[in-house]
Design a protein around this motif. Structure first.
Motif, PDB file in Angstrom:
ATOM      1  N   TYR A  87       0.784  -1.342   0.019  1.00 18.28           N
ATOM      2  CA  TYR A  87       0.108  -0.083  -0.043  1.00 18.28           C
ATOM      3  C   TYR A  87       0.897   1.308   0.142  1.00 18.28           C
ATOM      4  N   GLU A  90      -1.922   7.789  -0.770  1.00 16.22           N
ATOM      5  CA  GLU A  90      -2.593   8.455  -2.093  1.00 16.22           C
ATOM      6  C   GLU A  90      -1.764   9.644  -2.420  1.00 16.22           C
ATOM      7  N   ARG A  93       1.616   8.334  -4.156  1.00 19.61           N
ATOM      8  CA  ARG A  93       1.390   7.647  -5.380  1.00 19.61           C
ATOM      9  C   ARG A  93       2.132   8.050  -6.558  1.00 19.61           C
ATOM     10  N   LEU A 121      -4.225 -11.391  -3.601  1.00 21.75           N
ATOM     11  CA  LEU A 121      -4.828 -10.153  -4.195  1.00 21.75           C
ATOM     12  C   LEU A 121      -6.403  -9.889  -3.881  1.00 21.75           C
ATOM     13  N   ASP A 124     -11.340  -7.165  -6.084  1.00 23.96           N
ATOM     14  CA  ASP A 124     -12.223  -6.001  -6.199  1.00 23.96           C
ATOM     15  C   ASP A 124     -11.743  -5.078  -7.180  1.00 23.96           C
ATOM     16  N   GLY A 125     -12.022  -3.835  -6.967  1.00 19.45           N
ATOM     17  CA  GLY A 125     -11.533  -2.956  -7.992  1.00 19.45           C
ATOM     18  C   GLY A 125     -10.005  -2.657  -8.192  1.00 19.45           C
ATOM     19  N   THR A 126      -9.279  -3.207  -7.358  1.00 21.38           N
ATOM     20  CA  THR A 126      -7.922  -2.968  -7.359  1.00 21.38           C
ATOM     21  C   THR A 126      -7.239  -4.088  -7.842  1.00 21.38           C
ATOM     22  N   TYR A 127      -7.884  -5.306  -8.146  1.00 20.74           N
ATOM     23  CA  TYR A 127      -7.281  -6.513  -8.586  1.00 20.74           C
ATOM     24  C   TYR A 127      -6.538  -6.352  -9.968  1.00 20.74           C
ATOM     25  N   ASP A 128      -7.134  -5.839 -11.159  1.00 21.36           N
ATOM     26  CA  ASP A 128      -6.639  -5.592 -12.486  1.00 21.36           C
ATOM     27  C   ASP A 128      -5.424  -4.503 -12.254  1.00 21.36           C
ATOM     28  N   LEU A 129      -5.475  -3.649 -11.327  1.00 18.37           N
ATOM     29  CA  LEU A 129      -4.416  -2.651 -11.165  1.00 18.37           C
ATOM     30  C   LEU A 129      -3.266  -3.599 -10.704  1.00 18.37           C
ATOM     31  N   LEU A 130      -3.396  -3.984  -9.537  1.00 19.64           N
ATOM     32  CA  LEU A 130      -2.228  -4.815  -9.015  1.00 19.64           C
ATOM     33  C   LEU A 130      -1.528  -5.795  -9.830  1.00 19.64           C
ATOM     34  N   TYR A 133       0.573  -4.038 -12.264  1.00 24.30           N
ATOM     35  CA  TYR A 133       1.667  -3.789 -11.325  1.00 24.30           C
ATOM     36  C   TYR A 133       2.840  -4.757 -11.415  1.00 24.30           C
TER      37      TYR A 133
END
Length: 160
Positions: A87, A90, A93, A121, A124-130, A133
């Motif tokens: 994490y 914000e 970032r 992982l 949720d909404g951060t899955y694709d972003l993680l 990355y």
């Protein structure tokens, strides 16, 4: 100059932030960035944390991971690392904070001779972003029967 000050200066980059290990002495600095149940595990022998502190000892980012003995799909014994939490606050970032944490983490893995990493992982909404990355770091994903992701660094190499 005392040893703590020398170590701090050695680890500072041009922005003045410091990559540090998270332990009993400083874990309260990172409490706002990590769920308590994950941070409390730092007291266990297998859980480790890396954090970045700014000039005013403000926590910028954190990476919590476990290292334990395990085996791969073929039954080969190996040490497995599991990323528990990554994490970045914000306002920090897009400034390279996550990259510095990952670089330090991969250096630790390389020194330990590790080839596999498990990641929890959130779906949720951060899955694709993680996933995107971690793929930038050369990780490849495959689902395990435990509904966790087994990540193998490309060709068994952590760093190219």
């Amino acid at each position: 100059m005392d040893n703590k000050q020398q170590e701090r200066e050695k680890n500072q980059d041009i922005k003045g932030s410091l990559v540090t290990s998270i332990d009993e002495k400083n874990k309260e600095l990172f409490q706002g960035l990590v769920p308590d149940y994950i941070l409390e595990g730092i007291e266990e022998q297998y859980r480790f944390g890396l954090g970045i502190l700014g000039k005013e000892e403000e926590a910028e980012g954190v990476l919590i991971f476990d290292m334990q003995d395990g085996s791969n799909e073929e039954g080969e014994k190996l040490t497995v690392s599991k990323i528990q939490w990554l994490y970045v606050e914000e306002k920090y970032r897009k400034q390279g904070v996550a990259d510095r944490l990952m670089q330090e983490y991969l250096t630790i893995l390389q020194k330990a001779g590790q080839r596999y990493v498990l990641c929890d992982l959130p779906i949720d909404g951060t899955y694709d972003l993680l996933c995107a990355y971690l793929q930038c770091w050369g990780f490849q994903f495959g689902l395990t029967d435990q509904y966790e992701l087994l990540v193998q660094m490309g060709d068994g190499k952590i760093l190219d």
